[in-house]
Design a protein around this motif. Structure first.
Motif, PDB file in Angstrom:
ATOM      1  N   PHE A  44       0.839  -1.200   0.000  1.00 42.64           N
ATOM      2  CA  PHE A  44       0.000   0.000   0.000  1.00 42.64           C
ATOM      3  C   PHE A  44       0.872   1.247   0.000  1.00 42.64           C
ATOM      4  N   MET A  45       1.968   1.220   0.739  1.00 43.25           N
ATOM      5  CA  MET A  45       2.860   2.372   0.763  1.00 43.25           C
ATOM      6  C   MET A  45       3.441   2.602  -0.637  1.00 43.25           C
ATOM      7  N   HIS A  46       3.772   1.521  -1.333  1.00 48.24           N
ATOM      8  CA  HIS A  46       4.270   1.661  -2.706  1.00 48.24           C
ATOM      9  C   HIS A  46       3.196   2.253  -3.618  1.00 48.24           C
ATOM     10  N   LEU A  47       1.962   1.770  -3.487  1.00 47.26           N
ATOM     11  CA  LEU A  47       0.873   2.299  -4.309  1.00 47.26           C
ATOM     12  C   LEU A  47       0.676   3.793  -4.059  1.00 47.26           C
ATOM     13  N   LEU A  48       0.732   4.202  -2.799  1.00 50.48           N
ATOM     14  CA  LEU A  48       0.560   5.616  -2.470  1.00 50.48           C
ATOM     15  C   LEU A  48       1.726   6.456  -2.988  1.00 50.48           C
ATOM     16  N   GLN A  49       2.921   5.901  -2.960  1.00 49.90           N
ATOM     17  CA  GLN A  49       4.066   6.643  -3.484  1.00 49.90           C
ATOM     18  C   GLN A  49       3.995   6.748  -5.012  1.00 49.90           C
ATOM     19  N   LEU A  50       3.523   5.706  -5.672  1.00 49.45           N
ATOM     20  CA  LEU A  50       3.419   5.726  -7.132  1.00 49.45           C
ATOM     21  C   LEU A  50       2.284   6.605  -7.634  1.00 49.45           C
ATOM     22  N   HIS A  51       1.135   6.557  -6.952  1.00 44.87           N
ATOM     23  CA  HIS A  51      -0.072   7.222  -7.444  1.00 44.87           C
ATOM     24  C   HIS A  51      -0.430   8.492  -6.684  1.00 44.87           C
ATOM     25  N   GLY A  52       0.220   8.737  -5.551  1.00 45.51           N
ATOM     26  CA  GLY A  52      -0.163   9.882  -4.738  1.00 45.51           C
ATOM     27  C   GLY A  52      -1.354   9.524  -3.869  1.00 45.51           C
ATOM     28  N   PRO A  53      -1.925  10.514  -3.166  1.00 40.96           N
ATOM     29  CA  PRO A  53      -3.071  10.244  -2.300  1.00 40.96           C
ATOM     30  C   PRO A  53      -4.209   9.570  -3.058  1.00 40.96           C
ATOM     31  N   LEU A  54      -4.824   8.568  -2.412  1.00 37.27           N
ATOM     32  CA  LEU A  54      -5.892   7.782  -3.027  1.00 37.27           C
ATOM     33  C   LEU A  54      -7.030   7.573  -2.047  1.00 37.27           C
ATOM     34  N   THR A  55      -8.195   7.279  -2.579  1.00 36.57           N
ATOM     35  CA  THR A  55      -9.309   6.893  -1.724  1.00 36.57           C
ATOM     36  C   THR A  55      -9.118   5.420  -1.328  1.00 36.57           C
ATOM     37  N   PRO A  56      -9.701   4.999  -0.211  1.00 30.31           N
ATOM     38  CA  PRO A  56      -9.639   3.578   0.138  1.00 30.31           C
ATOM     39  C   PRO A  56     -10.215   2.684  -0.968  1.00 30.31           C
ATOM     40  N   GLY A  57     -11.261   3.136  -1.637  1.00 27.63           N
ATOM     41  CA  GLY A  57     -11.851   2.359  -2.725  1.00 27.63           C
ATOM     42  C   GLY A  57     -10.873   2.152  -3.876  1.00 27.63           C
ATOM     43  N   ARG A  58     -10.132   3.203  -4.204  1.00 23.54           N
ATOM     44  CA  ARG A  58      -9.141   3.085  -5.285  1.00 23.54           C
ATOM     45  C   ARG A  58      -8.007   2.156  -4.860  1.00 23.54           C
ATOM     46  N   LEU A  59      -7.609   2.204  -3.587  1.00 25.51           N
ATOM     47  CA  LEU A  59      -6.596   1.271  -3.091  1.00 25.51           C
ATOM     48  C   LEU A  59      -7.090  -0.166  -3.210  1.00 25.51           C
ATOM     49  N   ALA A  60      -8.368  -0.385  -2.944  1.00 20.24           N
ATOM     50  CA  ALA A  60      -8.941  -1.729  -3.086  1.00 20.24           C
ATOM     51  C   ALA A  60      -8.873  -2.170  -4.549  1.00 20.24           C
ATOM     52  N   GLU A  61      -9.217  -1.264  -5.461  1.00 23.27           N
ATOM     53  CA  GLU A  61      -9.155  -1.596  -6.889  1.00 23.27           C
ATOM     54  C   GLU A  61      -7.730  -1.936  -7.325  1.00 23.27           C
ATOM     55  N   LEU A  62      -6.779  -1.095  -6.943  1.00 24.69           N
ATOM     56  CA  LEU A  62      -5.391  -1.289  -7.367  1.00 24.69           C
ATOM     57  C   LEU A  62      -4.763  -2.539  -6.758  1.00 24.69           C
TER      58      LEU A  62
END
Length: 160
Positions: A44-62
């Motif tokens: 999740f930390m990698h996803l946030l660093q790659l994509h910037g701030p995200l909604t929890p729903g978008r984190l679930a999708e990714l």
């Protein structure tokens, strides 16, 4: 149009990519353990660093994880002080997950320093045109590769 490469060249590239992925996963697990995170937490930390701030729903999708699992991961990351959940200023009903970039740089940055140095050293052995080709290959591979498993009739998800 370029000539079709021989199958053994494609197989060699596939093995090199698989080796890179395995090495990255294993290294990321070591970093996660060092800072007290679980594997999903670190991803999740990698996803946030790659994509910037995200909604929890978008984190679930990714991530392909359920929203319930995402909530648990975010609770752990927030308790560790690595992220914070904030209301979206344009829609107060939405929550945005923001990483603490300063803390990440301080706590995790040094653990990835040797990886960054290695990448720079290897990249420095290629000219700009070769690096552009490598970049294009990797971007296309990420873009065109599936990120979730297909649903299977009678599989674990179908039973749940």
């Amino acid at each position: 149009m370029p000539r079709k490469p021989p199958p053994e060249r494609i197989a060699a590239v596939e093995m090199a990519v698989r080796n890179l992925i395995a090495s990255a996963i294993l290294f990321n697990h070591q970093v996660a353990q060092r800072v007290g995170l679980g594997a999903s937490d670190a991803q999740f930390m990698h996803l946030l660093q790659l994509h910037g701030p995200l909604t929890p729903g978008r984190l679930a999708e990714l991530s392909g994880l359920t929203t319930g699992t995402v909530t648990g991961v975010l609770d752990r990351l927030e308790d560790a002080g690595l992220v914070r959940r904030e209301r979206d200023p344009s829609d107060r009903r939405k929550v945005i997950v923001k990483p603490d970039y300063e803390r990440l740089a301080r706590e995790m940055g040094p653990l990835y320093a040797t990886q960054a140095e290695s990448l720079a050293k290897v990249a420095g052995t290629y000219d700009a045109e070769q690096l552009a080709l490598i970049e294009d290959f990797l971007e296309r591979l990420v873009r065109d590769s599936p990120t979730t498993l297909p649903e299977v009739e009678g599989g674990p998800r179908a039973r749940g």
